[in-house]
Motif scaffolding. Sequence first.
Motif, PDB file in Angstrom:
ATOM      1  N   UNK A 196       0.833  -1.211   0.000  1.00 54.22           N
ATOM      2  CA  UNK A 196       0.000   0.000   0.000  1.00 54.22           C
ATOM      3  C   UNK A 196       0.858   1.247   0.000  1.00 54.22           C
ATOM      4  N   UNK A 197       1.888   1.254   0.840  1.00 51.99           N
ATOM      5  CA  UNK A 197       2.772   2.420   0.924  1.00 51.99           C
ATOM      6  C   UNK A 197       3.508   2.660  -0.387  1.00 51.99           C
ATOM      7  N   UNK A 198       4.046   1.605  -0.981  1.00 50.89           N
ATOM      8  CA  UNK A 198       4.865   1.774  -2.181  1.00 50.89           C
ATOM      9  C   UNK A 198       4.037   1.955  -3.440  1.00 50.89           C
ATOM     10  N   UNK A 199       2.731   1.702  -3.348  1.00 47.90           N
ATOM     11  CA  UNK A 199       1.874   1.912  -4.514  1.00 47.90           C
ATOM     12  C   UNK A 199       1.518   3.375  -4.711  1.00 47.90           C
TER      13      UNK A 199
ATOM     14  N   UNK B  83      13.081   2.180  -1.358  1.00 44.64           N
ATOM     15  CA  UNK B  83      13.113   0.754  -1.008  1.00 44.64           C
ATOM     16  C   UNK B  83      14.127   0.016  -1.872  1.00 44.64           C
ATOM     17  N   UNK B  84      14.118   0.285  -3.177  1.00 49.29           N
ATOM     18  CA  UNK B  84      15.042  -0.403  -4.079  1.00 49.29           C
ATOM     19  C   UNK B  84      16.483   0.005  -3.777  1.00 49.29           C
ATOM     20  N   UNK B  85      16.714   1.271  -3.510  1.00 51.40           N
ATOM     21  CA  UNK B  85      18.067   1.715  -3.175  1.00 51.40           C
ATOM     22  C   UNK B  85      18.587   1.022  -1.915  1.00 51.40           C
ATOM     23  N   UNK B  86      17.740   0.962  -0.881  1.00 52.55           N
ATOM     24  CA  UNK B  86      18.171   0.441   0.415  1.00 52.55           C
ATOM     25  C   UNK B  86      18.272  -1.081   0.447  1.00 52.55           C
ATOM     26  N   UNK B  87      17.432  -1.752  -0.322  1.00 54.72           N
ATOM     27  CA  UNK B  87      17.331  -3.204  -0.196  1.00 54.72           C
ATOM     28  C   UNK B  87      17.861  -3.990  -1.391  1.00 54.72           C
TER      29      UNK B  87
ATOM     30  N   UNK C 156      -7.806 -12.878   0.401  1.00 58.16           N
ATOM     31  CA  UNK C 156      -8.992 -12.272   1.011  1.00 58.16           C
ATOM     32  C   UNK C 156      -8.926 -10.756   1.146  1.00 58.16           C
ATOM     33  N   UNK C 157      -7.744 -10.152   0.959  1.00 61.05           N
ATOM     34  CA  UNK C 157      -7.585  -8.707   1.154  1.00 61.05           C
ATOM     35  C   UNK C 157      -7.714  -7.992  -0.183  1.00 61.05           C
ATOM     36  N   UNK C 158      -8.923  -7.487  -0.472  1.00 59.39           N
ATOM     37  CA  UNK C 158      -9.163  -6.840  -1.753  1.00 59.39           C
ATOM     38  C   UNK C 158      -8.387  -5.535  -1.908  1.00 59.39           C
ATOM     39  N   UNK C 159      -8.062  -4.881  -0.811  1.00 52.09           N
ATOM     40  CA  UNK C 159      -7.248  -3.673  -0.906  1.00 52.09           C
ATOM     41  C   UNK C 159      -5.895  -3.984  -1.520  1.00 52.09           C
ATOM     42  N   UNK C 160      -5.337  -5.143  -1.175  1.00 50.41           N
ATOM     43  CA  UNK C 160      -4.054  -5.527  -1.748  1.00 50.41           C
ATOM     44  C   UNK C 160      -4.189  -5.848  -3.235  1.00 50.41           C
ATOM     45  N   UNK C 161      -5.318  -6.403  -3.639  1.00 55.22           N
ATOM     46  CA  UNK C 161      -5.551  -6.627  -5.066  1.00 55.22           C
ATOM     47  C   UNK C 161      -5.423  -5.303  -5.821  1.00 55.22           C
ATOM     48  N   UNK C 162      -5.995  -4.252  -5.240  1.00 52.50           N
ATOM     49  CA  UNK C 162      -6.027  -2.940  -5.903  1.00 52.50           C
ATOM     50  C   UNK C 162      -4.646  -2.307  -6.020  1.00 52.50           C
ATOM     51  N   UNK C 163      -3.778  -2.550  -5.038  1.00 53.63           N
ATOM     52  CA  UNK C 163      -2.491  -1.838  -5.013  1.00 53.63           C
ATOM     53  C   UNK C 163      -1.344  -2.641  -5.613  1.00 53.63           C
TER      54      UNK C 163
ATOM     55  N   UNK D 107       4.481  -1.448 -10.692  1.00 55.36           N
ATOM     56  CA  UNK D 107       4.929  -0.410 -11.633  1.00 55.36           C
ATOM     57  C   UNK D 107       5.959   0.510 -10.994  1.00 55.36           C
ATOM     58  N   UNK D 108       5.713   0.909  -9.749  1.00 58.93           N
ATOM     59  CA  UNK D 108       6.641   1.810  -9.079  1.00 58.93           C
ATOM     60  C   UNK D 108       7.984   1.137  -8.795  1.00 58.93           C
ATOM     61  N   UNK D 109       7.945  -0.132  -8.407  1.00 56.13           N
ATOM     62  CA  UNK D 109       9.200  -0.852  -8.163  1.00 56.13           C
ATOM     63  C   UNK D 109       9.983  -0.996  -9.463  1.00 56.13           C
ATOM     64  N   UNK D 110       9.290  -1.362 -10.544  1.00 51.67           N
ATOM     65  CA  UNK D 110       9.996  -1.470 -11.817  1.00 51.67           C
ATOM     66  C   UNK D 110      10.528  -0.111 -12.265  1.00 51.67           C
ATOM     67  N   UNK D 111       9.738   0.951 -12.055  1.00 51.88           N
ATOM     68  CA  UNK D 111      10.201   2.289 -12.416  1.00 51.88           C
ATOM     69  C   UNK D 111      11.495   2.640 -11.708  1.00 51.88           C
TER      70      UNK D 111
END
Length: 334
Positions: A89-92, A101-105, A128-135, A141-145
């Motif tokens: 959710x945070x990284x989306x 995150x990518x720099x540090x990890x 079961x967590x539909x919020x995670x489906x959405x993000x 995309x953000x991680x790949x970016x």
Amino acid sequence: MPKHCFAAQIEKTPGSPEEHHYHLGSFETEVMWQYQEADNLPVPESVVTLLKAAKVNHIRIYDADHGVLTAFNGSGIEVIVGLPNGYLKELSTGEDRAMNWVKENVQAFLPGTQIRGIAVGNEILGGSDMELWEVLLPAAKNIYGAVYRLGLKEIVQVSSPHSEAVFANSYPPSACIFKPDVVPFMKPLLQLFSQIGSPFYINAYPFLAYKNDPQHIDINYALFKDNPGFNKMEVIVSKTGWASRGDPDKAGATVKNARTYNRHLRKRLTKKKGTPLRPKIPVRAYVFSLFNENSKPGPTSERNFGLFKPDGSIAYDIGFTGRVPSSAPPLSFK
């Protein structure tokens, strides 16, 4: 299934003893390693020694634990790190957060630690967590970016592992289709991975299919005496294995079946052959798990997927070279 794996993985839970979980990666060889659900496993440095002795050269971990990544520095073992579900959710919501995150990890450990992939979340769709489906898609995309802007796209792949819960049916595999409610989320995700050249990750457990329906699932199929094809996108089995022990009412969880399954899996992967649909593209798979997980909740089978004992000796023979306790230095534990 466990949250963090080193196909190897390490997860630490605040307020609890440090625990490690290990999963083997593809049989070039690939394994998963997870640290969260056992309290009798060796420290990462000792696990790296064991993996090298066993000639395991690919590992998947469920998070990006810095102690683990440091232990793999200079090992020559290729690592897939995990972005845990709790970060999605945070990284989306911001490219800058994904970049940090990518720099540090990831970037901070290159090139000494050979990080070759990021698994964004684990078994989100179908859960079961539909919020995670959405993000999931915006997080991927953000991680790949971030990977792209840091100039890492040629060495670090981005994908997301799915469970068989995304399928309306999984037997026989040639008849697999996605569930109708999964399709609107899966289609754009696959479009992204197709565009950036990433594989489709699936956590596949014939053992679970057989255990839950032994009357209709052929044990010979489940033990890899049949090999179904995949679709057009490259498919990597991001987690698979067979339990060597289970409760009396759980069919198939025996040392004999675990040995048979993993031996046949290893033979097929070692030949570097493809499926009937794509015979020229070698199949890759990460084997769960490196060790049994004595603290894992649930049925007995959940604690008995390991290929090695905590002292580094083999749990059963599928062709790996384990430690011989009488002649090798002892593994270190915390």
